[in-house]
Design an enzyme around this catalytic site. Structure first.
Site, PDB file in Angstrom:
ATOM      1  N   PHE A 224       1.972   8.462  -1.423  1.00 52.60           N
ATOM      2  CA  PHE A 224       1.203   7.232  -1.332  1.00 52.60           C
ATOM      3  C   PHE A 224      -0.247   7.457  -1.749  1.00 52.60           C
ATOM      4  O   PHE A 224      -0.995   6.513  -1.798  1.00 52.60           O
ATOM      5  CB  PHE A 224       1.249   6.669   0.086  1.00 52.60           C
ATOM      6  CG  PHE A 224       2.663   6.493   0.605  1.00 52.60           C
ATOM      7  CD1 PHE A 224       3.625   5.922  -0.208  1.00 52.60           C
ATOM      8  CD2 PHE A 224       3.002   6.902   1.866  1.00 52.60           C
ATOM      9  CE1 PHE A 224       4.923   5.763   0.257  1.00 52.60           C
ATOM     10  CE2 PHE A 224       4.293   6.723   2.344  1.00 52.60           C
ATOM     11  CZ  PHE A 224       5.252   6.157   1.540  1.00 52.60           C
TER      12      PHE A 224
ATOM     13  N   TRP B 188       0.833  -1.195   0.000  1.00 48.34           N
ATOM     14  CA  TRP B 188       0.000   0.000   0.000  1.00 48.34           C
ATOM     15  C   TRP B 188       0.874   1.253   0.000  1.00 48.34           C
ATOM     16  O   TRP B 188       0.523   2.267  -0.601  1.00 48.34           O
ATOM     17  CB  TRP B 188      -0.924   0.002   1.211  1.00 48.34           C
ATOM     18  CG  TRP B 188      -1.827   1.199   1.295  1.00 48.34           C
ATOM     19  CD1 TRP B 188      -3.023   1.378   0.666  1.00 48.34           C
ATOM     20  CD2 TRP B 188      -1.596   2.397   2.065  1.00 48.34           C
ATOM     21  NE1 TRP B 188      -3.564   2.612   0.999  1.00 48.34           N
ATOM     22  CE2 TRP B 188      -2.703   3.255   1.857  1.00 48.34           C
ATOM     23  CE3 TRP B 188      -0.574   2.817   2.906  1.00 48.34           C
ATOM     24  CZ2 TRP B 188      -2.807   4.496   2.457  1.00 48.34           C
ATOM     25  CZ3 TRP B 188      -0.665   4.065   3.506  1.00 48.34           C
ATOM     26  CH2 TRP B 188      -1.780   4.891   3.277  1.00 48.34           C
ATOM     27  N   HIS B 189       2.005   1.165   0.680  1.00 47.94           N
ATOM     28  CA  HIS B 189       2.885   2.317   0.787  1.00 47.94           C
ATOM     29  C   HIS B 189       3.679   2.580  -0.486  1.00 47.94           C
ATOM     30  O   HIS B 189       4.158   3.706  -0.687  1.00 47.94           O
ATOM     31  CB  HIS B 189       3.846   2.145   1.967  1.00 47.94           C
ATOM     32  CG  HIS B 189       3.199   2.341   3.300  1.00 47.94           C
ATOM     33  ND1 HIS B 189       2.709   1.294   4.051  1.00 47.94           N
ATOM     34  CD2 HIS B 189       2.941   3.464   4.016  1.00 47.94           C
ATOM     35  CE1 HIS B 189       2.188   1.763   5.169  1.00 47.94           C
ATOM     36  NE2 HIS B 189       2.316   3.067   5.170  1.00 47.94           N
ATOM     37  N   GLY B 190       3.869   1.577  -1.323  1.00 45.45           N
ATOM     38  CA  GLY B 190       4.626   1.817  -2.539  1.00 45.45           C
ATOM     39  C   GLY B 190       4.748   0.570  -3.386  1.00 45.45           C
ATOM     40  O   GLY B 190       4.707  -0.553  -2.875  1.00 45.45           O
TER      41      GLY B 190
END
Length: 463
Positions: A463, A314-316
């Protein structure tokens, strides 16, 4: 100026609920379009799909119909997120895999911008639709309310990921407006500004960015300090943003949930994720971990790994984030195993001692901080290069910038002071006469101008 204009219009329209909502919706879309007008249609489409799906889920007479509309909404939201955020990652990974197997692969990547806030507003829509499917809330009948919920300008860019049951009822019948709430909100805005400018930006400029951009130029001790500084930079950055968002919302008469609870006082990695970015971590707990079985169905440790890999991704879109998720999922699994066998090992008395608490807090923080080498690095190779420099550059002497060290010490103190002190400071501000509040605001603003290293976006905007 934008926030001041909205605040003034909101105050003038307090007794005209429909006009007030129209103004907030228009302001929210204007705010989002200032970043990139081309994605306003995407924001509206996410709202329309989830609004329609939730209505149809509530009206459906059978389970198959309900599930079909849920699948439609999830496919649309996850499809948007996957296309814009992960398409190139999967294309690149496929190309590397084929090349590793001896096949020539020249796969074209997609040239496209990432819509700002897409990870947040898609998850907000998903949470609402699943809640309606689970009968944990009723479907909204006013599309304007739901469109405002998805696009609400304080939260649309960087959260917190607000649940429908936390905010929608406030749009339908807002909380009574109080002058004290506006003052409390203004204090939160100032507190967030202090965290961002005085701590996060200063740490980034003087310690974190130099160390991570050119790790080979710095000694091991400087790099260790930079790792610790980055953890406080990202905390001050995101919690400062959340303070400002909650403050702006409160000045308008709306209450948003807190998003942080002293995360670096956690005694385990599991506890850290109960305190860090709670709107995001609770989303993955409630809608992914529980959805795939949690501790009741399947293998709980596999479920934990899947959940934490998803948190990392989700963060990258990068293998560094996959490894980051695997590390955290593995440690949380080990902690769960340890808790299950704590009494058998005869460690119950030890874990309740003050000495163990200090050790647990320190160990948890160090794991979280050093795992963020993966988080801060652009890719896995860069994280490896940083770790290699950290290990090999022991003899290099690097002077520390005084302002950077001062910001780090201040950030640590601010995080670990008792909550009651912060509450007392807020209470003192709101109870002070207007001239005192104005002077305090002026001091903060002038200090921010003096300390600011220049325009710096929030870390989580990526994000």
């Amino acid at each position: 100026m934008f926030a001041l204009a909205v605040f003034t219009a909101n105050a003038l329209l307090l007794r005209r609920l429909a006009w007030r909502k129209n103004m907030l919706l228009a302001a929210s879309y204007y705010f989002y379009m200032c970043w990139d007008w081309r994605f306003a249609g995407l924001l509206l489409a996410v709202a329309a799909v989830n609004y329609l799906a939730a209505r149809k889920i509530e009206e459906a007479a059978d389970g198959a119909g309900r599930k079909g509309w849920l699948v439609l909404a999830l496919t649309a939201c996850l499809g948007v997120l996957g296309f814009f955020k992960y398409a190139n990652f999967f294309i690149d990974s496929t190309g590397r895999l084929l090349a590793g197997l001896g096949f020539h692969a020249d796969l074209p990547t997609l040239s496209m911008l990432l819509p700002i806030g897409v990870s947040f507003f898609t998850f907000q829509g998903i949470a609402y639709t699943i809640d309606v499917y689970r009968r944990q809330q009723r479907a909204v009948t006013d599309f304007r309310d739901f469109a405002l919920f998805i696009a609400f300008f304080p939260t649309v860019l960087c959260g917190p990921i607000t649940r429908g049951r936390q905010l929608l009822h406030q749009f339908a019948a807002p909380l009574p407006y109080r002058a004290e709430a506006a003052q409390e909100g203004f204090f939160l805005i100032l507190r967030g500004l202090v965290k961002k400018v005085f701590f996060a930006d200063v740490l980034a400029l003087h310690i974190v960015n130099p160390a991570f951009d050119q790790p080979g130029d710095y000694g091991s001790f400087f790099l260790i300090v930079a790792v610790i500084a980055y953890s406080f930079q990202i905390y001050m950055d995101l919690s400062g943003y959340t303070d400002m968002v909650r403050g702006i919302s409160r000045t308008l008469g709306f209450e948003l949930p807190e998003n942080f609870d002293r995360p670096y006082q956690a005694r385990s990695v599991s506890n850290f994720w109960q305190r860090w970015h709670t709107s995001m971590s609770s989303f993955f707990r409630d809608y992914l971990y529980f959805g795939i079985g949690g501790s009741k169905k399947g293998n709980v440790y596999i479920n934990l790994l899947v959940t934490f890999v998803a948190i990392g991704m989700w963060h990258g879109a990068g293998w560094n984030f996959v490894v980051y998720g695997l590390l955290h999922g593995s440690i949380v699994g080990l902690e769960r195993c340890f808790r299950n066998h704590e009494s058998e090992l005869g460690l119950g008395a030890i874990v309740r001692t003050r000495l163990y608490a200090v050790f647990a807090i320190a160990a948890t923080f160090m794991f979280v901080a050093f795992s963020r080498i993966l988080f801060r690095s652009d890719e896995l190779d860069a994280a490896g290069a940083f770790a290699q420099a950290l290990w090999r550059n022991g003899s290099m002497q690097t002077p520390f910038p005084t302002i950077g060290l001062a910001a780090l010490v201040g950030a640590v103190l601010l995080h670990y002071v008792p909550k009651s002190w912060v509450a007392q400071a807020g209470s003192a501000f709101t109870k002070s006469p207007a001239p005192v509040q104005a002077c305090a605001t002026l001091v903060v603003m002038l200090g921010a101008l003096a300390a600011s290293p220049g325009a710096s976006s929030f870390v989580y905007f990526r994000f």
